[in-house]
Each structure stands twice: as structure tokens, then as C-alpha cells.
Design an enzyme around this catalytic site. Structure first.
Site, short mmCIF file in Angstrom:
data_model
loop_
_atom_site.label_atom_id
_atom_site.label_comp_id
_atom_site.label_asym_id
_atom_site.label_seq_id
_atom_site.Cartn_x
_atom_site.Cartn_y
_atom_site.Cartn_z
N ASP A 224 2.24 -0.97 11.81
CA ASP A 224 2.22 -2.35 12.31
C ASP A 224 3.54 -3.08 12.08
OD1 ASP A 224 2.02 -2.47 9.57
OD2 ASP A 224 0.44 -3.98 9.53
N ASP B 200 5.86 -5.39 6.03
CA ASP B 200 6.43 -6.71 6.31
C ASP B 200 6.50 -7.60 5.06
OD1 ASP B 200 6.85 -6.15 8.93
OD2 ASP B 200 5.14 -7.29 9.70
N GLY C 244 0.83 -1.21 0.00
CA GLY C 244 0.00 0.00 0.00
C GLY C 244 0.86 1.25 0.00
N ARG D 13 0.91 -4.94 -5.68
CA ARG D 13 1.09 -6.21 -4.97
C ARG D 13 1.32 -7.24 -6.08
NH1 ARG D 13 -0.50 -4.37 0.24
NH2 ARG D 13 -2.33 -3.03 0.16
N THR E 107 4.20 2.37 5.70
CA THR E 107 2.80 1.93 5.81
C THR E 107 2.07 2.84 6.78
OG1 THR E 107 1.29 0.22 6.61
CG2 THR E 107 3.51 0.14 7.49
N ASP F 144 -0.21 1.88 8.59
CA ASP F 144 -0.77 1.05 9.67
C ASP F 144 0.05 1.04 10.97
OD1 ASP F 144 -2.66 0.37 7.76
OD2 ASP F 144 -1.69 -1.53 7.24
N ARG G 297 -5.64 -2.44 8.58
CA ARG G 297 -5.61 -3.88 8.34
C ARG G 297 -5.91 -4.62 9.65
NH1 ARG G 297 -2.29 -6.63 3.82
NH2 ARG G 297 -1.62 -4.52 3.45
P1 ADP Z 1 3.24 -4.78 2.76
O1 ADP Z 1 4.61 -4.71 2.22
O2 ADP Z 1 2.61 -3.44 2.97
O3 ADP Z 1 3.14 -5.69 3.99
P2 ADP Z 1 2.06 -6.91 1.14
O4 ADP Z 1 1.98 -7.89 2.25
O5 ADP Z 1 0.93 -6.84 0.19
O6 ADP Z 1 2.28 -5.41 1.64
O7 ADP Z 1 3.40 -7.25 0.32
C1 ADP Z 1 3.77 -6.45 -0.78
C2 ADP Z 1 4.42 -7.32 -1.83
O8 ADP Z 1 5.60 -7.92 -1.30
C3 ADP Z 1 3.58 -8.50 -2.30
O9 ADP Z 1 2.63 -8.16 -3.26
C4 ADP Z 1 4.64 -9.42 -2.87
O10 ADP Z 1 5.03 -8.98 -4.15
C5 ADP Z 1 5.81 -9.18 -1.91
N1 ADP Z 1 5.78 -10.25 -0.89
C6 ADP Z 1 4.91 -10.41 0.12
N2 ADP Z 1 5.17 -11.53 0.82
C7 ADP Z 1 6.22 -12.11 0.22
C8 ADP Z 1 6.95 -13.32 0.44
N3 ADP Z 1 6.66 -14.15 1.45
N4 ADP Z 1 7.99 -13.58 -0.38
C9 ADP Z 1 8.30 -12.76 -1.38
N5 ADP Z 1 7.65 -11.61 -1.65
C10 ADP Z 1 6.62 -11.30 -0.88
O1 F6P Z 2 -1.60 -1.33 4.58
C1 F6P Z 2 -2.25 -0.13 4.29
C2 F6P Z 2 -3.71 -0.39 4.01
O2 F6P Z 2 -4.33 0.83 3.66
C3 F6P Z 2 -4.48 -1.07 5.14
O3 F6P Z 2 -4.83 -0.15 6.16
C4 F6P Z 2 -5.62 -1.66 4.40
O4 F6P Z 2 -6.14 -2.80 5.07
C5 F6P Z 2 -5.00 -2.09 3.09
O5 F6P Z 2 -3.84 -1.29 2.92
C6 F6P Z 2 -5.88 -1.94 1.88
O6 F6P Z 2 -5.18 -2.42 0.80
P1 F6P Z 2 -5.64 -2.30 -0.74
O7 F6P Z 2 -5.04 -1.04 -1.26
O8 F6P Z 2 -5.06 -3.51 -1.37
O9 F6P Z 2 -7.14 -2.27 -0.72
#
Ligand code: ADP
Ligand code: F6P
Length: 324
Positions: free
Chosen positions: A133, A107, A15, A76, A129, A131, A175
Site C-alpha cells: 500500500d 508510510d 509490521g 510501533r 510491508t 500490504d 489493513r
Molecule cells: P508502517 O510504517 O507500517 O506504516 P505505522 O503506521 O504503525 O506502520 O508506523 C510505524 C511507526 O512509525 C509508529 O509506531 C511510529 O513510531 C512511527 N510514526 C508513525 N507515524 C508517525 C508520524 N506522523 N511522525 C513520526 N513518527 C511516526
Molecule cells: O501492515 C501489515 C499488517 O499485517 C496489516 O496487514 C495489518 O492490518 C496490520 O499489520 C496488523 O498489525 P499488528 O501487528 O499491529 O496487529
């Protein structure tokens, strides 16, 4: 200090968050001032796999510090969660001479950075982020802007809620984490604050609280509900039926992720970006930058991901007490 690498890449992932541009700007300009070339990768790991890679110079980030969103775009990418996707990403980095990569995200994005590090690309994460978090850091880029945006919106709902003597449920993002809800709940003087980490789904307690407050002469009742609990509209219907008090739900949604970053977000993002560029240029890998106990620090990604973050109990207790 002598550089260990000649060219770095930078991407934003997951995000978007206000302040990401300030971090990109700082990474680009600090790396350049260290004598290292920078390539921008568009749209996160998806853009890496699509080879959407552009050269960046100091002017590429002009006039961006005040802008919300991310000038690089974000996405993503499911393919990057696979071993084949990660190998492809590393091969593309090698092809473009990218020896190190700064990843701004949460994360999930760090897991991607960790995977690239295993494939020989030096990586540094920056917490981006709204969040808040991410356990290894007291601060994440975008949180300050998001809570200020939400707080101002909630003040407006409060005005009309008071005029109509209504109960308002306002759902904020986060989230599975309740930090935005906690901060807005305290800053907006909410009567109830529902956090995923703490809420026991005892709706009767909320109903009793609303009735008690009405008897005490309160003209409105503000409930801040975290996205991780959700269901604000059906909750409003049940509360109205049980209390006889008109109850409305407002879901703030994506407005919380946009807008010009606050001074705090610009400042922390700038320092974290410069810090990330410095340690990456000096040869560090598989690290994530954080701000802890008043200092900018960095951690091994593995250790950072293993850390746990909890809503501070004292702050939670105070948040309930102040709405007496
Ligand atoms: P955030 O980074 O905010 O936690 P996401 O969990 O959606 O957001 O992760 C962002 C991107 O990071 C994912 O769309 C994917 O491309 C990559 N990613 C997430 N988890 C993994 C993983 N276990 N291994 C490799 N890449 C990952
Ligand atoms: O991680 C940031 C955030 O805005 C969260 O607060 C929310 O749950 C999520 O992203 C929404 O993600 P998307 O843009 O995929 O709807």
C-alpha cells in the site's frame, strides 16, 4: 563516489515483513563495502529511544537472508510521533555518531524518518510491508511471500470447501488496502473478491451470485474478503441463512506475515537495501527507495507520501470476469 558520512544506523519499523532481513543484510554489507560503519537499532523507533543500539559487521547478517521476520525486531512507538520524542531520537543518534539512518517500514515509518531528517539526521526509507500500500512503488518487501503463503492456504480451504459443497469466506490481511485480496482472489480463482476500495456492501449481490453458481453446477463458492472490510464470521452466518448453503469463515491472520521470503522478496529487498545504502552514504536525505516501471528509483519522502495508489480498474474487472 566519496562518502559524505562515516556511520549509519538501520532499523525496521511497523509490521514485520518477510524479506526485511535480506534488506538489512544488503544495507549492512553495501555500507561496509563503501567504507561506512553500521549500527543496528533494535525494535524500531522505540529501540532508538531506549538506546538499544549495537555495532554491526558483515558477519552480523550471516545466515539471515532466508529467515522471515526481522533480526532487528520491530515495534510501533507512540512517543516518536511527538516532537519531544523525535528530538530525543535525533540527540541519541548524534550521541552514537549516527549521521544517517535507513528505515525499513511503511508510510508511518517514513513520517518518522522525515521528522529525523528535519532534526539533522539523514534518512532513507525502504518499503517494507506485506500490504503493497505504498504509492511511490510497484513493489513492497514481503508482499510476494505473503500472497504466496495466503494462496497456498486458500488452496487447502478450497479442497475441503469443494468436498463439502460449502461456501467459504477467507479473510486476508492488508489493513485498508485490497492488494493481497485482489492477487489471491485472482490466483485462487475466487468467485467473489471483496476489496475495501471497491466493495459497496451489497451483500444481496453476493447471495445472488452464490445461488446462481450453485444452479450452474459449481460445488463450492470461494469469497476472498479483505481485512479492511472484515466481519467475515457474521457475513458467513448471514449468507448461510439467506442461501441455505453451509458457509464457513477462515481468517488467515498473522501466518501471512511470517515464513521464509520468496526469491522475489529476497532479490528486490537486496537491491533496494544496497541502493539505500549507496544514496545514504553519498549524502542523500529524506528519500524513499522504490521500484517503478521496471527500475529502482528514489523519491523525496514528502512527494512519496502525497502520491495516491488505486486498484487498477482493468485488473479489478478481470478478477470478476474470470470466476464466471
Ligand atoms: P508502517 O510504517 O507500517 O506504516 P505505522 O503506521 O504503525 O506502520 O508506523 C510505524 C511507526 O512509525 C509508529 O509506531 C511510529 O513510531 C512511527 N510514526 C508513525 N507515524 C508517525 C508520524 N506522523 N511522525 C513520526 N513518527 C511516526
Ligand atoms: O501492515 C501489515 C499488517 O499485517 C496489516 O496487514 C495489518 O492490518 C496490520 O499489520 C496488523 O498489525 P499488528 O501487528 O499491529 O496487529
Amino acid at each position: 563516489m566519496a562518502n559524505k558520512i562515516n556511520t549509519i544506523g538501520i532499523l525496521t519499523s511497523g509490521g514485520d515483513a518477510p524479506g526485511m532481513n535480506a534488506a538489512i543484510r544488503a544495507v549492512v554489507r553495501k555500507a561496509i563495502s563503501n567504507g561506512v560503519k553500521v549500527k543496528g537499532i533494535k525494535k524500531g523507533y522505540q529501540g532508538l529511544l531506549n538506546e538499544e543500539i549495537v555495532d554491526m559487521d558483515a558477519r552480523s547478517v550471516s545466515d539471515t537472508i532466508q529467515r522471515g521476520g526481522t533480526i532487528l525486531g520491530t515495534a510501533r512507538c507512540m512517543e516518536f510521533k511527538t516532537e519531544a520524542g523525535q528530538q530525543k531520537g535525533a540527540d541519541i543518534c548524534h550521541k552514537h555518531g549516527i549521521e544517517g539512518l535507513v528505515v525499513i517500514g511503511g508510510d508511518g515509518s517514513y513520517r518518522g524518518a522525515q521528522a529525523l531528517s528535519r532534526h539533522g539526521i539523514n534518512t532513507i526509507g525502504i518499503p517494507g510491508t506485506i500490504d503493497l500500500d505504498i504509492a511511490c512503488t510497484d513493489y513492497t518487501i514481503g508482499f510476494d511471500t505473503a500472497v504466496n503463503t495466503a494462496m497456498q492456504a486458500i488452496d487447502k480451504v478450497r479442497d475441503t470447501s469443494s468436498s463439502h459443497e460449502r461456501c467459504s469466506i477467507i479473510e486476508v490481511m492488508g489493513r485498508n488496502a485490497g492488494y493481497i485480496a485482489l492477487w489471491c482472489g485472482v490466483a485462487n480463482g475466487a468467485e467473489d473478491i471483496l476489496l475495501p476500495e471497491k466493495y459497496d456492501y451489497n451483500e444481496q449481490e453476493i447471495i445472488n451470485n452464490i445461488i446462481r453458481n450453485r444452479k450452474k453446477g459449481k460445488t463450492h463458492h470461494l469469497i476472498i474478503n479483505a481485512e479492511g472490510i472484515g466481519h467475515s464470521t457474521s457475513m458467513a452466518r448471514r449468507i448461510e441463512a439467506a442461501t441455505g448453503i453451509e458457509t464457513r469463515a477462515t481468517i488467515l491472520g498473522y501466518m501471512q506475515r511470517g515464513g521464509s521470503p520468496t526469491c522475489k522478496d529476497r532479490y528486490y529487498a537486496s537491491i533496494m537495501g544496497a541502493y539505500a545504502a549507496d544514496i545514504l552514504c553519498a549524502g542523500s536525505t529524506n528519500r524513499v527507495v522504490g521500484y517503478r516501471h521496471g527500475e529502482f528509483v528514489d523519491f523525496d519522502i514528502e512527494d512519496a507520501l502525497a502520491m495516491q495508489k488505486e486498484i487498477p480498474e482493468y485488473e479489478f474487472q478481470i478478477s470478476k470476469l474470470l470466476s464466471l
